[in-house]
Scaffold this motif. Structure first.
Motif, PDB file in Angstrom:
ATOM      1  N   TYR A 705      58.672 -30.025 -69.391  1.00  0.00           N
ATOM      2  CA  TYR A 705      59.166 -28.800 -69.992  1.00  0.00           C
ATOM      3  C   TYR A 705      58.157 -28.340 -71.028  1.00  0.00           C
ATOM      4  O   TYR A 705      57.719 -29.129 -71.867  1.00  0.00           O
ATOM      5  CB  TYR A 705      60.522 -29.039 -70.637  1.00  0.00           C
ATOM      6  CG  TYR A 705      61.591 -29.323 -69.628  1.00  0.00           C
ATOM      7  CD1 TYR A 705      62.172 -28.286 -68.914  1.00  0.00           C
ATOM      8  CD2 TYR A 705      62.022 -30.616 -69.377  1.00  0.00           C
ATOM      9  CE1 TYR A 705      63.145 -28.531 -67.967  1.00  0.00           C
ATOM     10  CE2 TYR A 705      62.998 -30.872 -68.434  1.00  0.00           C
ATOM     11  CZ  TYR A 705      63.565 -29.820 -67.732  1.00  0.00           C
ATOM     12  OH  TYR A 705      64.515 -30.062 -66.801  1.00  0.00           O
ATOM     13  N   THR A 706      57.773 -27.092 -70.936  1.00  0.00           N
ATOM     14  CA  THR A 706      56.779 -26.569 -71.874  1.00  0.00           C
ATOM     15  C   THR A 706      57.320 -25.311 -72.538  1.00  0.00           C
ATOM     16  O   THR A 706      58.155 -24.610 -71.984  1.00  0.00           O
ATOM     17  CB  THR A 706      55.478 -26.201 -71.151  1.00  0.00           C
ATOM     18  OG1 THR A 706      55.766 -25.195 -70.193  1.00  0.00           O
ATOM     19  CG2 THR A 706      54.854 -27.381 -70.474  1.00  0.00           C
ATOM     20  N   SER A 712      60.033 -18.953 -80.842  1.00  0.00           N
ATOM     21  CA  SER A 712      60.808 -19.224 -82.045  1.00  0.00           C
ATOM     22  C   SER A 712      61.232 -20.698 -82.063  1.00  0.00           C
ATOM     23  O   SER A 712      61.642 -21.246 -81.037  1.00  0.00           O
ATOM     24  CB  SER A 712      62.045 -18.335 -82.044  1.00  0.00           C
ATOM     25  OG  SER A 712      63.112 -18.981 -82.671  1.00  0.00           O
ATOM     26  N   LYS A 715      64.750 -21.370 -80.839  1.00  0.00           N
ATOM     27  CA  LYS A 715      64.884 -21.343 -79.385  1.00  0.00           C
ATOM     28  C   LYS A 715      64.369 -22.646 -78.773  1.00  0.00           C
ATOM     29  O   LYS A 715      64.984 -23.216 -77.875  1.00  0.00           O
ATOM     30  CB  LYS A 715      64.076 -20.148 -78.870  1.00  0.00           C
ATOM     31  CG  LYS A 715      64.404 -19.689 -77.487  1.00  0.00           C
ATOM     32  CD  LYS A 715      63.760 -18.314 -77.272  1.00  0.00           C
ATOM     33  CE  LYS A 715      63.623 -17.988 -75.806  1.00  0.00           C
ATOM     34  NZ  LYS A 715      63.036 -16.644 -75.616  1.00  0.00           N
ATOM     35  N   ILE A 718      66.877 -25.412 -79.396  1.00  0.00           N
ATOM     36  CA  ILE A 718      68.020 -25.340 -78.487  1.00  0.00           C
ATOM     37  C   ILE A 718      67.641 -25.906 -77.121  1.00  0.00           C
ATOM     38  O   ILE A 718      68.378 -26.689 -76.523  1.00  0.00           O
ATOM     39  CB  ILE A 718      68.503 -23.881 -78.351  1.00  0.00           C
ATOM     40  CG1 ILE A 718      69.067 -23.388 -79.668  1.00  0.00           C
ATOM     41  CG2 ILE A 718      69.517 -23.737 -77.243  1.00  0.00           C
ATOM     42  CD1 ILE A 718      70.384 -23.968 -80.049  1.00  0.00           C
ATOM     43  N   LEU A 719      66.460 -25.514 -76.641  1.00  0.00           N
ATOM     44  CA  LEU A 719      65.988 -26.034 -75.354  1.00  0.00           C
ATOM     45  C   LEU A 719      65.897 -27.549 -75.403  1.00  0.00           C
ATOM     46  O   LEU A 719      66.377 -28.259 -74.513  1.00  0.00           O
ATOM     47  CB  LEU A 719      64.618 -25.420 -75.028  1.00  0.00           C
ATOM     48  CG  LEU A 719      63.876 -25.984 -73.815  1.00  0.00           C
ATOM     49  CD1 LEU A 719      64.620 -25.654 -72.540  1.00  0.00           C
ATOM     50  CD2 LEU A 719      62.464 -25.433 -73.728  1.00  0.00           C
ATOM     51  N   GLN A 722      69.571 -29.040 -75.747  1.00  0.00           N
ATOM     52  CA  GLN A 722      70.464 -28.825 -74.611  1.00  0.00           C
ATOM     53  C   GLN A 722      70.078 -29.703 -73.433  1.00  0.00           C
ATOM     54  O   GLN A 722      70.935 -30.194 -72.719  1.00  0.00           O
ATOM     55  CB  GLN A 722      70.398 -27.364 -74.144  1.00  0.00           C
ATOM     56  CG  GLN A 722      70.920 -26.356 -75.116  1.00  0.00           C
ATOM     57  CD  GLN A 722      72.424 -26.222 -75.053  1.00  0.00           C
ATOM     58  OE1 GLN A 722      73.141 -27.098 -75.514  1.00  0.00           O
ATOM     59  NE2 GLN A 722      72.901 -25.151 -74.488  1.00  0.00           N
ATOM     60  N   LEU A 723      68.769 -29.843 -73.221  1.00  0.00           N
ATOM     61  CA  LEU A 723      68.324 -30.625 -72.078  1.00  0.00           C
ATOM     62  C   LEU A 723      68.150 -32.095 -72.452  1.00  0.00           C
ATOM     63  O   LEU A 723      67.847 -32.912 -71.603  1.00  0.00           O
ATOM     64  CB  LEU A 723      67.031 -30.055 -71.524  1.00  0.00           C
ATOM     65  CG  LEU A 723      67.138 -28.640 -70.959  1.00  0.00           C
ATOM     66  CD1 LEU A 723      65.789 -28.157 -70.480  1.00  0.00           C
ATOM     67  CD2 LEU A 723      68.131 -28.580 -69.811  1.00  0.00           C
TER      68      LEU A 723
ATOM     69  N   ASP B  12      65.523 -15.758 -79.448  1.00  0.00           N
ATOM     70  CA  ASP B  12      65.989 -16.935 -80.156  1.00  0.00           C
ATOM     71  C   ASP B  12      67.199 -17.546 -79.485  1.00  0.00           C
ATOM     72  O   ASP B  12      67.304 -17.582 -78.292  1.00  0.00           O
ATOM     73  CB  ASP B  12      66.333 -16.581 -81.607  1.00  0.00           C
ATOM     74  CG  ASP B  12      65.082 -16.210 -82.357  1.00  0.00           C
ATOM     75  OD1 ASP B  12      63.991 -16.338 -81.768  1.00  0.00           O
ATOM     76  OD2 ASP B  12      65.175 -15.817 -83.509  1.00  0.00           O
ATOM     77  N   VAL B  13      68.093 -18.016 -80.303  1.00  0.00           N
ATOM     78  CA  VAL B  13      69.231 -18.721 -79.727  1.00  0.00           C
ATOM     79  C   VAL B  13      70.154 -17.817 -78.940  1.00  0.00           C
ATOM     80  O   VAL B  13      70.881 -18.257 -78.076  1.00  0.00           O
ATOM     81  CB  VAL B  13      70.032 -19.439 -80.822  1.00  0.00           C
ATOM     82  CG1 VAL B  13      69.282 -20.656 -81.264  1.00  0.00           C
ATOM     83  CG2 VAL B  13      70.289 -18.525 -81.991  1.00  0.00           C
ATOM     84  N   TYR B 705      61.709 -18.201 -71.143  1.00  0.00           N
ATOM     85  CA  TYR B 705      61.631 -19.556 -70.592  1.00  0.00           C
ATOM     86  C   TYR B 705      60.835 -19.512 -69.305  1.00  0.00           C
ATOM     87  O   TYR B 705      61.087 -18.677 -68.443  1.00  0.00           O
ATOM     88  CB  TYR B 705      63.033 -20.095 -70.323  1.00  0.00           C
ATOM     89  CG  TYR B 705      63.815 -20.327 -71.588  1.00  0.00           C
ATOM     90  CD1 TYR B 705      63.582 -21.459 -72.356  1.00  0.00           C
ATOM     91  CD2 TYR B 705      64.758 -19.423 -72.024  1.00  0.00           C
ATOM     92  CE1 TYR B 705      64.270 -21.669 -73.531  1.00  0.00           C
ATOM     93  CE2 TYR B 705      65.466 -19.631 -73.203  1.00  0.00           C
ATOM     94  CZ  TYR B 705      65.210 -20.756 -73.947  1.00  0.00           C
ATOM     95  OH  TYR B 705      65.892 -20.968 -75.104  1.00  0.00           O
ATOM     96  N   LEU B 723      70.907 -23.784 -69.971  1.00  0.00           N
ATOM     97  CA  LEU B 723      70.655 -22.810 -71.013  1.00  0.00           C
ATOM     98  C   LEU B 723      71.341 -21.484 -70.716  1.00  0.00           C
ATOM     99  O   LEU B 723      71.299 -20.572 -71.520  1.00  0.00           O
ATOM    100  CB  LEU B 723      69.154 -22.603 -71.200  1.00  0.00           C
ATOM    101  CG  LEU B 723      68.384 -23.832 -71.675  1.00  0.00           C
ATOM    102  CD1 LEU B 723      66.909 -23.535 -71.733  1.00  0.00           C
ATOM    103  CD2 LEU B 723      68.878 -24.294 -73.039  1.00  0.00           C
TER     104      LEU B 723
END
Lengths: 757, 757
Positions: A705-706, A712, A715, A718-719, A722-723, B12-13, B705, B723
């Motif tokens: 994952y990149t 931000s 963000k 969260i990524l 979440q994962l 962002d989120v 993403y 997500l």
């Protein structure tokens, strides 16, 4: 596609898991890095010193009904009875899990030792000496176990389980030795009469058993089964531990649905529908087994085990009608309960920090601290009942008064026949029985207001100073005890305007305290429902929980979150902090970045492994393998070790291709148990091999994952969360690797002090 | 950093949310694309034809106790009583939500109209004509509402809510007109005596009200409040709808905790701890309001509303002891219940597909179908009770037998005084009362085995053929009715070896059917607990649910998942399909990719917006703005429309910079309500402006993403689903954009037929 098949273990959907866990070393390194940078955040004591905040737990307790004694009073008969029962019940270990459709088995053990030294004559001080002596011996035994065998077993265990499920695998947190001490330490601690619960330790016990199964048993203790190897991956292990935690709550409160919800609301960080189904299965089995044991024990064969049946504190006999004034009283109860709960959390935090200074001095100071608290507890429970007057027994009783025996509502203590000591009924009882007495319905005047006040004050303070000493200690029971006495107290204060039963007030008080300290909602609600079987009171319980949680949230965090922080476990919150919106991913990347080429020199790899503790390294393809330098993927430390161990080296810098997989089976790359797997010292690389090359492509995760460096930070966080990632690459093509460390507030605020309030 | 601040709304989120929703047009386009490609998957009927699978729902029903009639029997008195009460209660609308710490208000309305035409004399056929006539009139009224005003209101509504929370916003699914029809259609449908429930429609009602609040009220119906604009983003709207669904279940079953768990287990696709707290708050308010209304109505002021109190079907009076043989019987019950449940699902699927052919012919055929089913239902409930013999009343009753009045356990029907017709007690009652009768404890021989068998068969078949007609229709009540009669039937069969009460068998039977059709676990368990207040039976209920779900899962999917599929709603599963592991992201990229330059010609943008329906476009920076072509980000259709409307164009191809934000406020880019916002037709671009340039950088999400094209499709799917994305870019630098469409099994298997079994 051999490569892909093997990589499926670490790649694809399993990536989430394989990258997820931080171990103890990383945590320590993280904190030492933070302190190296001279960043002035409150550091957790436990990392700087040892990894043990130590604490205690009670199941049964010491009962000493003494009916009128030699007291310079010639006409009174001189006799004393000392009776104490050590109710040692804790080990209900259950474990369960399933992968796919396979359902697995389950085990539930318990044992209860009732030890009675009864009807022997002595004076008060002898009685006290016997009482306190027994307590100290039991407490010291628990402390010795905890201090010498498994320091990690001290305390509740729920924060540790929570941290594990968030991706932090601290050292020996779920080891077999911890399991052993947790079980026996908890039995001894609860028996010693401390104001501690067995619930947290049972959750930890469940998680430990699940972990033992999840890593294929324990080779050290010769407990291995081959079928367990199917669980040897992070996802299944995490699922099992979630199920274990649910089973712990289900068994402790005899609340199967509450167990599932506890695991969902408090323990787990990631949730899937399959997990709901598995925890539900686990707790259903717990319920069936508990039910069978209770039926078997209903004739009194198992000491205190069967008492209360499936519903531990039944209040359903009370009439649950309520109106306006009752609701007002309940709102008052909720607000004050929330405040008291947050104050409780505040002092637990302070006491834990103080105790960790004492505990770091070594095992002896730990044991002395436990003995001191044990003596203090004994003094309180034996001394305080003397402060209150004897109350004459009510005439309309179906039970005997004063009670003679191990438990009961009306303890005689020093009172003459026909009278009872209400404070002794609370102090000189098992914690379970004290709660049952407080929850008892239609007994409005059983406890005097002053007695309730003394009991509440004593338990509130004892609860605070007991958590943190070196014994396994749950927080539920102290909080429920303090809350129930507080609720009954409020009920007495409002008795002129409110008609609600005192037992229901006790229940609502317990709810308000639980909401104020633990900050759970649905799970507490269901646990209380299953504990007390009063469905009609549900709207009020929900109201109280909402109010107390809302009030308490204004002051501080939940008690488990506080303990997590003190212990220095890098817990990753589900939401991003507001200041993260003003930062981008590049801002938190910290160097230096160590990368490998697609075909790398063995010496370089070995050097990197030796000099850094990194768990993942980016692999970069350079000319002649690609036109421009580009990110090929991420390679894991454990996979590198397997590859180096296999010694598939070549003299020239060439791509070896997939034939490397003829040397390895997919299972070679499976996740090893904690503390197992290949170590750096196991490698035996010779000097000439150091100059040879090894092709990293086959073991590289080619699609990590990149994120782009200008993303931000919120963000990106969260990524990451979440994962459930362990590494995240920052493009283009590789600016750095973000790990859990980089998302910790201490790190971010250290690099960007302008956002520091 | 103006740009960043504005973009924070979409970036962002919040990105998760803003990119999440598919609307009806996209769904239709998706299916038409699939069918264009001549892919031979089972297409949903509802997309090809109209978007309405239509169905029915019951609250109260028609009661007709007739005590001995002219029957060629001279000595019997000739009289008939026809009594029917239309219990119209459905509209309990509750809504609630909170953002951050703000808690919002709530409303609960209900109304009950009891209409009695009592004691008028007639013969049987007159009675039947009156009974069937009333039913047909009510049914036709419901069908008219549904067919002409809001076809989307037909059916349960739970699949639609589930789809919305998964990110699919189908046309008018939660519109005010749907809300109106759902409420009144459900009242009429339930009153018409159909075998339908009010639970599903109440969930949908709750979600509709929440949606109305979430999009700032309805301008069309002049229901707007300014403070509601704070909810105008996808995340809050989704949270509100989750809360609304929870409130619906909480009100329907009077089960506040069950409502939270239903929202968690069945409705929501993404879950956060904040959401748990919000739904808990919502259902706590529902519980308090319900409790207040029940207290107010306890004197019978509100028709049938207050009946049963907070616990609708109390079985706690039964002794819940059980042993080995009982458990065997219960296991049998669970296995057969699971099989019957999956057969039920199978037939519901078939019937829905058949009905959608009828329903597509227009409103008239919809209404005729409803009338036909209504007549059939009336015939069954009036005709079948004639098949059974009269049973003499038990002597030890506290209630009157035969019952005279609207509800009751012992209906006289055609039987002489002192006798009752057990089948009439089930058929000629409200559905609620029929369930209460089946759950009644200590009435072992009240229902004859043959009566139970007839009732079970009739309800099973009627339930299947009723779902799908054009009225709002819940599935819970038919399933509980069929399950309870099945459970009692099994109880009678096992009565020689089992001592469990028949009422408890009915409960366990209902659990087995619910588990077999809906496939929920924890939420059903808690709902049943809150419905029946029998905590001691919890282990058995858990066991039955586990068995029936496990058995049924071997045959087909849960009923709501099936309906979702038939309706053609592109529901994104939480887990990736196994064949996705063998594919990479590149394999599913389809279609010509439409990209914009960083500074693009207005004409090109307008052309792209006109010719495609895409919701997001990649923006690519090319020389002279960058050295090589590189992905700058993704721009949304709605933001492009706002930008074009603002007409901030320039003659030359230059970067305009951040001054564009002096023309726009952040709120201009906020998410508009469904069907609102700027449309393509609203733009008024002149010819010379078509050749001008506009700078897209300020409105471009610069950190979308992205995944690398060689990433495993399973991994990409997990990222997309976890997500809650709407677009995902495929590198390098841009190969394509993946949307929900590209992760649908139909699409993937169409492109890669080798994985098609």
């Amino acid at each position: 596609m051999d490569q892909e098949n093997i990589m499926n273990n670490s790649d694809d959907v399993h990536d989430i898991e394989n990258e997820g866990l931080w171990d103890g070393k990383e945590i320590k390194r993280y904190w030492s890095e933070v302190s190296d940078k001279n960043i002035t955040y409150k550091e957790p004591f436990l990392v700087k010193r040892t990894n043990t905040t130590s604490q205690i737990a009670i199941v049964g307790a010491n009962v000493c009904p003494i009916e009128s004694l030699d007291y310079d009073d010639p006409q009174s008969q001189i006799y004393a009875e000392i009776f104490w029962s050590l109710k040692l019940k804790v080990f209900k270990g259950f474990f369960m899990s399933g992968v796919g459709e396979s359902l697995f088995n389950f085990s539930c053990h318990f044992f209860i030792i009732t030890l009675t030294l009864k009807w022997f004559q002595c004076r008060y001080y002898k009685a006290f000496a016997a009482y306190a002596g027994c307590n100290v011996v039991l407490a010291a035994a628990a402390a010795v176990l905890c201090a010498f065998i498994a320091p990690a077993a001290a305390g509740s265990g729920i924060p540790e389980v929570k941290a594990y499920l968030n991706g932090v695998d601290a050292y020996s947190m779920l080891a077999p030795s911890t399991l052993f001490v947790k079980i026996f330490g908890s039995i001894l601690g609860v028996s010693a009469g401390f104001v501690v619960g067995k619930e947290g330790p049972m959750v930890h016990t469940g998680a430990c058993i699940a972990n033992l199964l999840g890593q294929g048993g324990s080779r050290k203790y010769h407990l291995t089964w081959t079928w367990l190897r199917y669980f040897k991956n992070d996802r299944d292990r995490r699922d099992m531990i979630t199920c274990g935690a649910a089973a712990g709550v289900a068994a402790a409160f005899r609340a199967p649905v509450g167990g599932v919800l506890f695991a969902l609301e408090e323990a787990a960080s990631w949730w899937r529908s399959a997990l709901l189904w598995r925890t539900f299965f686990t707790t259903a089995v717990v319920a069936m087994v508990l039910r069978a044991f209770i039926q078997y024990c209903s004739t009194g064969k198992c000491g205190l085990f069967g008492e209360g049946g499936l519903i531990m504190y039944d209040v359903s006999s009370a009439t649950s009608t309520y109106s306006g004034p009752d609701i007002l009283a309940v709102i008052f109860l909720g607000i004050i309960g929330g405040i008291l709960g947050s104050v409780y959390n505040y002092f637990v935090d302070k006491v834990l920090r103080t105790y960790s200074i004492i505990n770091e001095r070594g095992a002896v100071s730990k044991i002395l601290l436990v003995i001191a608290i044990s003596l203090l507890t004994s003094c309180c429970s034996f001394g305080l009942p003397w402060l209150v007057k004897c109350i004459s027994c009510p005439t309309d009783l179906t039970v005997s008064c004063p009670t003679v025996g191990e438990s009961g509502n009306y303890k005689g203590f020093q009172c003459p026949t026909g009278y009872y000591n209400d404070l002794a009924s609370l102090f000189l009882n098992t914690n379970d029985d004290a709660i049952r007495n407080l929850f008892s319905t239609s007994t409005k005047n059983e406890f005097h207001i002053s007695s309730l006040f003394i009991f509440f004050g004593a338990i509130y303070c004892l609860g605070i100073i007991t958590y943190g000493i070196a014994i396994p200690a749950g927080l539920f029971i102290p909080v429920i005890l303090a809350g129930a006495s507080y609720g009954r107290l409020v009920g007495r204060l409002f008795e002129s305007i409110s008609t609600l039963d005192m037992g229901l007030y006790a229940l609502l008080g317990a709810a308000s305290f639980l909401g104020g300290t633990m900050r759970m909602t649905v799970s507490l609600c269901v646990i209380l429902l299953e504990l007390t079987n009063d469905l009609l009171l549900l709207p009020l319980v929900m109201l109280v929980l909402l109010i107390s949680k809302t009030v308490a949230d204004n002051f501080n965090k939940g008690v488990y979150d506080q303990i997590l922080k003190i212990k220095g476990l890098p817990y990753l919150d589900a939401h991003a902090e507001p200041y993260m919106r003003h930062l981008v991913a590049r801002d938190v990347v910290s160097g230096p970045l160590i990368t490998f080429s697609g075909v790398e020199k063995v010496g370089n790899i070995l050097h990197a492994l030796q000099t850094t503790g990194h768990n993942g390294f980016p692999v970069i393809d350079e000319p002649p393998f690609s036109d421009a330098p580009e990110l090929c993927g991420v390679v894991l430390r454990s996979h590198l070790l397997v590859l180096l161990k296999g010694k598939n080296f070549s003299k020239d810098r060439v791509v070896s291709g997939d034939d490397v997989f003829q040397r390895f089976a997919a299972f070679d790359f499976a996740k090893a148990g904690s503390g197992k797997g290949i170590k750096l010292d196991d490698l035996d690389i010779e000097e000439e091999e150091m100059e040879m090359y090894v092709d990293l492509h086959p073991i590289t995760n080619a699609s990590p994952y990149t994120v782009v460096e200008t993303m931000s930070l919120a963000k990106a966080a969260i990524l990451f969360r979440q994962l459930g990632l362990r590494h995240m690459c920052v493009r283009p093509p590789i600016v750095g690797i973000l790990t859990r460390h980089d998302f910790m507030p201490e790190h971010i605020l250290g690099l960007n002090p302008q956002y520091n309030e």
